[in-house]
Motif scaffolding. Structure first.
Motif, short mmCIF file in Angstrom:
data_model
loop_
_atom_site.label_atom_id
_atom_site.label_comp_id
_atom_site.label_asym_id
_atom_site.label_seq_id
_atom_site.Cartn_x
_atom_site.Cartn_y
_atom_site.Cartn_z
N GLN A 135 10.94 -57.43 27.55
CA GLN A 135 10.00 -57.37 26.42
C GLN A 135 10.48 -56.41 25.34
N GLN A 136 11.21 -55.38 25.74
CA GLN A 136 11.69 -54.40 24.77
C GLN A 136 13.09 -54.74 24.25
N GLY A 137 13.61 -55.90 24.63
CA GLY A 137 14.88 -56.37 24.10
C GLY A 137 16.13 -55.88 24.80
N PHE A 138 15.99 -55.33 26.00
CA PHE A 138 17.16 -54.89 26.74
C PHE A 138 17.76 -56.07 27.50
N SER A 139 19.08 -56.06 27.66
CA SER A 139 19.74 -57.18 28.31
C SER A 139 20.12 -56.90 29.76
N ARG A 140 19.93 -55.67 30.22
CA ARG A 140 20.27 -55.36 31.61
C ARG A 140 19.49 -54.15 32.11
N VAL A 141 19.44 -54.05 33.44
CA VAL A 141 18.85 -52.91 34.12
C VAL A 141 19.95 -52.28 34.97
N ARG A 142 20.04 -50.97 34.90
CA ARG A 142 21.01 -50.22 35.71
C ARG A 142 20.22 -49.34 36.67
N VAL B 166 26.02 -44.84 44.18
CA VAL B 166 26.53 -46.19 43.97
C VAL B 166 25.66 -46.80 42.88
N TYR B 167 26.31 -47.26 41.80
CA TYR B 167 25.61 -47.83 40.65
C TYR B 167 25.61 -49.35 40.73
N PHE B 168 24.49 -49.92 40.30
CA PHE B 168 24.30 -51.37 40.24
C PHE B 168 23.76 -51.73 38.87
N GLU B 169 24.02 -52.96 38.44
CA GLU B 169 23.44 -53.51 37.21
C GLU B 169 23.00 -54.94 37.44
N LYS B 170 22.01 -55.31 36.67
CA LYS B 170 21.54 -56.69 36.68
C LYS B 170 21.43 -57.15 35.24
N THR B 171 22.05 -58.27 34.93
CA THR B 171 21.90 -58.87 33.62
C THR B 171 20.61 -59.66 33.60
N LEU B 172 19.80 -59.43 32.59
CA LEU B 172 18.49 -60.09 32.51
C LEU B 172 18.61 -61.39 31.73
N SER B 173 17.96 -62.42 32.24
CA SER B 173 17.90 -63.67 31.48
C SER B 173 16.77 -63.56 30.47
N ALA B 174 16.86 -64.32 29.42
CA ALA B 174 15.86 -64.25 28.34
C ALA B 174 14.51 -64.74 28.79
#
Length: 150
Positions: free
Chosen positions: A102-109, A142-150
């Protein structure tokens, strides 16, 4: 119900963090960082959402905030042991991910301690990909990321 945390939730959030992370003290050799977080400041900044029971008492929480122009940082997520296995953690993560969209971010870390082996297997099942391992503040993370779909 999941809602933004309010100042009066701070003791319950701290109690939840302690009960959720206490099991890792012996494994890590010290208290995990979430056990000593400044929850009052995080609540004031609007960074915490809580899962509550029917009487509006928190039993789980998630801490997240913008990390950069494209990334929401999920700093902490915890559920009291009595509530584990009911999907509450996944719902809290979903609040973070939906807010990020909703805030326009494309991923979560996010990051976890390398000794928290259950997390290392859970996050990939939720669409997160390991991106880095490093030592920070004496913790092996350990770092992880997820790309968010629109």
């Amino acid at each position: 119900m999941i809602r933004p945390a309010k100042p009066s939730d701070e003791p319950a959030i701290r109690e939840c963090a302690i009960s959720a992370y206490q099991q890792y003290v012996a494994v890590i050799g010290r208290k995990p960082a979430p056990m000593s977080a400044d929850f009052a400041a995080q609540i004031s900044a609007g960074h915490i959402h809580v899962a509550t029971d029917d009487d509006d008492r928190p039993f789980g929480f998630v801490v997240f905030y913008p990390d950069d122009d494209t990334t929401m940082m999920l700093e902490n997520i915890a559920v009291t042991p009595a509530q584990n296995g009911r999907g509450i953690g996944k719902r809290l993560m979903a609040v973070c991910e939906e807010t990020a969209r909703q805030q326009g971010f494309s991923r979560v870390r996010l990051y976890t301690n390398e000794k928290m082996s259950a997390n290392l297997s859970i996050y990939p099942h939720l669409g997160y990909v390991e991106t880095d391992r490093r030592t920070e503040d004496g913790f092996k993370r350990v770092y992880f990321e997820k790309t968010l779909s629109a």
